[in-house]
Structures are given as C-alpha cells and as structure tokens.
Design an enzyme around this catalytic site. Structure first.
Site, mmCIF file in Angstrom:
data_model
loop_
_atom_site.group_PDB
_atom_site.id
_atom_site.type_symbol
_atom_site.label_atom_id
_atom_site.label_comp_id
_atom_site.label_asym_id
_atom_site.label_seq_id
_atom_site.Cartn_x
_atom_site.Cartn_y
_atom_site.Cartn_z
ATOM 1 N N LYS A 239 -37.573 -27.981 29.017
ATOM 2 C CA LYS A 239 -39.063 -27.714 29.464
ATOM 3 C C LYS A 239 -39.643 -26.614 28.582
ATOM 4 O O LYS A 239 -40.795 -26.915 28.250
ATOM 5 C CB LYS A 239 -39.043 -27.325 30.864
ATOM 6 C CG LYS A 239 -40.257 -26.686 31.509
ATOM 7 C CD LYS A 239 -40.446 -25.153 31.446
ATOM 8 C CE LYS A 239 -39.559 -24.306 32.018
ATOM 9 N NZ LYS A 239 -39.723 -23.020 32.154
ATOM 10 N N THR B 249 -41.144 -19.002 32.427
ATOM 11 C CA THR B 249 -41.449 -19.445 31.213
ATOM 12 C C THR B 249 -42.690 -20.806 31.543
ATOM 13 O O THR B 249 -42.046 -21.679 31.999
ATOM 14 C CB THR B 249 -40.536 -19.924 30.418
ATOM 15 O OG1 THR B 249 -39.924 -18.466 30.185
ATOM 16 C CG2 THR B 249 -41.221 -20.293 29.028
ATOM 17 N N LYS C 168 -43.311 -15.684 24.380
ATOM 18 C CA LYS C 168 -42.199 -16.299 24.959
ATOM 19 C C LYS C 168 -41.800 -17.858 24.184
ATOM 20 O O LYS C 168 -40.435 -18.097 23.827
ATOM 21 C CB LYS C 168 -41.870 -16.847 26.406
ATOM 22 C CG LYS C 168 -40.705 -17.398 26.943
ATOM 23 C CD LYS C 168 -39.657 -16.438 26.737
ATOM 24 C CE LYS C 168 -38.368 -17.163 27.142
ATOM 25 N NZ LYS C 168 -38.005 -17.355 28.642
#
Length: 304
Positions: free
Chosen positions: A254, A111, A186
C-alpha cells in the site's frame, strides 16, 4: 514563552487530557500502552473489540464507535491500515471530524496519502480543530521501545502542543513542514527501505549459496558501509526463519503504491521502487501478505 502559549502546551497534561486511540494492531497496542503508563486516560476504538481486550484489562476504556470516542477526548491518535480507513475514520458520517469538539487535536499516524492529509487538515480547521499527519517508522520493535521515528506535518504551534505526547511513543520527532509534509517524508522513508530490503535479501542469498555462515557474515558487514536498520534488525530474523510481521507486507505494498502515485503526480520515475513493488506483489500473490516485509527473502527460496 508567553503565557497563552504555555497554557496551550500545558493543557495536554495527563491530569487535564483524555486521549482517544484508534487502531491497536502490531504497533498501536504498544503506543497506546505508553500513553496509559504516562498517566493519561486512554479511550480505545478498533473494529474488533477482542483486539483491545489486553489493553482494556490494563485499565483503558472502550468506545463503541469513533463518534463516541470523539465526544470524550481532547486529543485523538489514529493508526489504521489504509487511506480508505483513514478517510472513513475522519470524514465518514460517524467520523471524528463530525463529532469531536472545537480545539481537539487529531494526530493521524497511519502511513497514508499526502493529499488526504491535506483534506483532513482543511476539514479540521473549518471546524475549529487541529490536525497533524505524523506517520512513523521503526516497526514493532520501535513501538515497544517508544523509539519510533515520527515525521510530522501541520502547524508549528499545534506540533509544539502535541510534541510531549509524541515523545511518549518516539525518540526521533521532527516537524517537516505544513500539512502533508509528514506523509511525504514517510514516502521518502519507504522508498529507501524498499530497495534496501532487496539488497538485504540478495546479500543473504549470496552468502548462503557461497557456503558461508550467514550469521557470521552479518557480524562482519552490519557495522560497515553496508549497515542499515533492515540489515541490523531484520536480517537476523531472516536467518532464524522468523517472518512474523513487524510491518505487514500488505501495508508495505500500500505504501509503495502511494509513493508511486505521488511520484507520478510530480512527474518523476522511481525504477527501484517499481521493481520492489513488483516483487512484493509476487510475494503477496504467493500467500505471504500477512507476514513481515523481510519475508521478501522467501521469493528466492521459492525460486531455487
């Protein structure tokens, strides 16, 4: 299907293809194992060789650097920690793009940033290679069961070629558009999870405070309108006091940072995500960044 396209797809048969795999963490180890069990020769690289030992004992092969791995493989899959790791692995001096052969298909399942995915796609095309951004959802359970949701950005023809390999690791595989589209999808996934996890934790806190049996309550609500993947798979872990990572808190932080930056670039505000990022920051500051995302529940436990 015409002959050249059939040949293009068949080139990724186990008999003709060596796959490189970079990153063998919570999810990557299972994903690489599925490829190995399907008959592919799999070459591994990770910063800590000891992490790869169980896979090497199964018959996979070690590479001392991304550049060494790149020279031996026709397809390379990466799933690492942060965008900076992706940039180093692909664009660094010893990176994949400087050492892989023309025609190589590079699949980044980390990701990461949609903008970085587009940079890698462009750099790969300039060298005669093909890049897909293909982040995943489903955590450790999805990886073990080859049931990951895989969201793909990149050229349709390259996706078609890589799809048989992706299907060894996932069960819901959709090309969402051109380069970067997988990463954007995502981000949508992570935005939905972030607020949902707050709801799951608050629901269990409420149930416990009301003197209810949380496991019994879960049986009542998990198949109704409140049902979700997090409620079904992670709420039982919370109830059992098991907070081992299916997906790390630090990596979720993150992801939320990437989503918030992308939202800012698009001039939209996401207050639910902003709240989740704040709460997870508090959780990390309390020393739980290496636990699973469902460890968010501990904030309420600490603040009783």
């Amino acid at each position: 299907m015409n002959d050249w396209k059939r040949k293009w797809i068949m080139m990724f048969s186990p008999e003709q293809t060596t796959i490189g795999f970079v990153g063998v963490g919570v999810m990557g180890a299972s994903m690489a194992t599925h490829l190995h069990h399907a008959g592919y020769e799999v070459h591994l690289y990770t910063r800590t060789k000891a992490k790869a030992k169980p896979l090497l004992e199964k018959g996979m092969h070690w590479a001392d650097s991304p550049s060494e791995l790149a020279k031996q493989c026709q397809c390379i899959v990466t799933i690492v920690g942060y965008p900076r790791d992706v940039e180093e692995i692909y664009l660094g001096e010893n990176g994949l793009l400087h050492h892989a052969s023309p025609g190589c298909v590079l699949i980044d399942m980390t990701t990461s940033s949609p903008l970085l995915a587009k940079r890698i796609y462009k750099a790969a095309a300039e060298r005669g290679m093909h890049a897909l951004d293909a982040p995943v959802s489903g955590g450790d359970v999805g990886a073990r069961n080859a049931a990951l949701s895989i969201m793909v950005g990149g050229d349709a023809e390259v996706f078609q070629r890589a799809e048989p390999i992706l299907r060894l690791m996932g069960s819901n595989i959709i090309r969402q558009g051109e380069a970067g589209a997988g990463q954007h999808t995502k981000m949508v996934n992570q935005i939905a999870i972030a607020s949902n996890m707050i709801g799951v934790c608050e629901a269990l806190v409420y149930a416990k405070s009301a003197g209810l049996d949380p496991a019994s309550v879960l049986n009542s609500i998990e198949t109704g309108a409140a049902g979700s993947w997090s409620l079904q798979h992670l709420a039982p872990r919370i109830i059992a006091g098991r907070f081992e990572p299916g997906f790390f808190v630090k990596h979720f932080i993150k992801d939320m940072g990437i989503a918030l930056q992308s939202a800012e670039d698009m001039a939209i505000r996401l207050p639910g995500l902003e709240l989740a990022r704040k709460l997870y920051g508090e959780l990390a500051d309390a020393g739980f960044e290496d636990e699973g995302t469902h460890a968010l529940y501990k904030l309420w436990e600490m603040n009783k």
